[in-house]
Design a protein around this motif. Structure first.
Motif, mmCIF file in Angstrom:
data_model
loop_
_atom_site.group_PDB
_atom_site.id
_atom_site.type_symbol
_atom_site.label_atom_id
_atom_site.label_comp_id
_atom_site.label_asym_id
_atom_site.label_seq_id
_atom_site.Cartn_x
_atom_site.Cartn_y
_atom_site.Cartn_z
ATOM 1 N N ALA A 191 4.806 13.178 -1.845
ATOM 2 C CA ALA A 191 5.785 12.095 -1.913
ATOM 3 C C ALA A 191 5.185 10.816 -1.557
ATOM 4 O O ALA A 191 4.824 10.431 -0.558
ATOM 5 C CB ALA A 191 7.179 12.468 -1.363
ATOM 6 N N ALA A 192 5.475 9.780 -2.482
ATOM 7 C CA ALA A 192 4.683 8.317 -2.273
ATOM 8 C C ALA A 192 5.971 7.376 -1.857
ATOM 9 O O ALA A 192 7.113 7.335 -2.546
ATOM 10 C CB ALA A 192 3.924 7.899 -3.427
ATOM 11 N N SER A 193 5.680 6.543 -1.177
ATOM 12 C CA SER A 193 6.426 5.171 -1.024
ATOM 13 C C SER A 193 5.524 4.031 -0.849
ATOM 14 O O SER A 193 4.511 4.073 -0.578
ATOM 15 C CB SER A 193 7.441 5.399 0.341
ATOM 16 O OG SER A 193 6.688 5.714 1.482
ATOM 17 N N GLN A 247 1.101 -1.265 0.078
ATOM 18 C CA GLN A 247 0.029 0.079 -0.066
ATOM 19 C C GLN A 247 1.035 1.170 0.039
ATOM 20 O O GLN A 247 1.850 1.350 0.694
ATOM 21 C CB GLN A 247 -0.861 -0.015 1.124
ATOM 22 C CG GLN A 247 -1.488 1.256 1.423
ATOM 23 C CD GLN A 247 -2.833 0.810 2.535
ATOM 24 O OE1 GLN A 247 -3.658 0.253 2.460
ATOM 25 N NE2 GLN A 247 -2.704 1.828 3.560
ATOM 26 N N VAL A 248 0.550 2.215 -0.715
ATOM 27 C CA VAL A 248 1.378 3.549 -0.834
ATOM 28 C C VAL A 248 1.171 4.187 0.524
ATOM 29 O O VAL A 248 0.253 4.359 0.925
ATOM 30 C CB VAL A 248 0.927 4.228 -1.972
ATOM 31 C CG1 VAL A 248 -0.340 5.027 -1.849
ATOM 32 C CG2 VAL A 248 1.990 5.297 -2.479
ATOM 33 N N HIS A 249 2.233 4.836 0.833
ATOM 34 C CA HIS A 249 2.172 5.745 1.863
ATOM 35 C C HIS A 249 2.522 7.284 1.496
ATOM 36 O O HIS A 249 3.462 7.513 0.601
ATOM 37 C CB HIS A 249 3.419 5.549 2.983
ATOM 38 C CG HIS A 249 3.635 6.439 4.150
ATOM 39 N ND1 HIS A 249 2.565 6.570 4.800
ATOM 40 C CD2 HIS A 249 4.576 7.087 4.448
ATOM 41 C CE1 HIS A 249 2.893 7.243 5.969
ATOM 42 N NE2 HIS A 249 4.361 7.831 5.668
ATOM 43 N N LEU A 250 1.810 8.238 1.669
ATOM 44 C CA LEU A 250 1.915 9.726 1.426
ATOM 45 C C LEU A 250 2.358 10.765 2.290
ATOM 46 O O LEU A 250 1.949 10.680 3.397
ATOM 47 C CB LEU A 250 0.460 10.332 0.843
ATOM 48 C CG LEU A 250 -0.332 9.287 -0.258
ATOM 49 C CD1 LEU A 250 -1.719 9.428 -0.430
ATOM 50 C CD2 LEU A 250 0.480 8.685 -1.482
ATOM 51 N N VAL A 251 3.231 11.573 1.962
ATOM 52 C CA VAL A 251 3.805 12.440 2.728
ATOM 53 C C VAL A 251 3.626 13.863 1.932
ATOM 54 O O VAL A 251 4.390 13.999 0.951
ATOM 55 C CB VAL A 251 5.143 12.172 3.388
ATOM 56 C CG1 VAL A 251 5.705 13.408 4.257
ATOM 57 C CG2 VAL A 251 5.042 11.106 3.980
ATOM 58 N N GLU A 252 2.991 14.787 2.372
ATOM 59 C CA GLU A 252 2.934 16.093 1.749
ATOM 60 C C GLU A 252 4.035 16.957 2.224
ATOM 61 O O GLU A 252 4.414 16.956 3.337
ATOM 62 C CB GLU A 252 1.730 16.871 2.090
ATOM 63 C CG GLU A 252 0.379 15.923 1.415
ATOM 64 C CD GLU A 252 -0.139 15.346 2.386
ATOM 65 O OE1 GLU A 252 -1.507 15.020 2.364
ATOM 66 O OE2 GLU A 252 0.349 14.808 3.452
ATOM 67 N N SER A 253 4.550 17.965 1.649
ATOM 68 C CA SER A 253 5.428 18.846 1.960
ATOM 69 C C SER A 253 5.172 20.253 1.041
ATOM 70 O O SER A 253 4.386 20.228 -0.023
ATOM 71 C CB SER A 253 6.633 18.487 1.906
ATOM 72 O OG SER A 253 7.041 18.128 0.391
ATOM 73 N N GLY A 254 5.855 21.493 1.660
ATOM 74 C CA GLY A 254 5.964 22.665 0.665
ATOM 75 C C GLY A 254 4.843 23.718 0.937
ATOM 76 O O GLY A 254 4.998 24.584 0.349
#
Length: 126
Positions: free
Chosen positions: A23-25, A1-8
């Motif tokens: 960003a996805a991992s 399953q994808v993990h999402l982290v926002e930034s900016g």
């Protein structure tokens, strides 16, 4: 399953541009319908953009409320979803979150997302 982290996110003056990232991992974003949402204080979360790139081309949707100022795009080589926001206004102040749903996007914003990032705050001041 994808993990999402926002930034900016950040505090910016009205009229400027800002790009936020998701960003996805754990999996490739091209396998997912990706969406951008925002939530202003005291209001319900609002979805306004989606993208699916699993066909090899970018199929995007963006609502009238931000069309012409906001652009959703994705770099599958970096596995990052972006939101480019231009000519920001005070009304754009919100927590911005990305979300994922495996497979193609539904028509318009008719996609049920089940994976969410933690969000990044955008504050626009005059």
């Amino acid at each position: 399953q994808v993990h999402l982290v926002e930034s900016g996110g950040g505090s910016v003056q009205a009229g400027v541009s800002l790009r936020v990232s998701c960003a996805a991992s754990g999996d490739s974003l091209k396998n997912y319908c990706m969406g951008w949402f925002r939530q202003e204080p005291g209001k319900e979360r609002e979805g306004f953009a989606s993208i699916y790139t699993g066909t090899g081309i970018s199929n995007t949707y963006i609502t009238d409320s931000v069309r012409g100022r906001f652009t959703i795009f994705q770099d599958n080589t970096k596995n990052i979803l972006y939101l480019q926001m231009n000519d920001l206004t005070l009304e754009d102040t919100a927590m911005y979150s990305c979300a994922a749903a495996r497979g193609r996007c539904g028509a318009g914003l008719n996609t049920t997302y089940n994976i969410w990032g933690q969000g990044t705050q955008v504050t626009v001041f005059s």
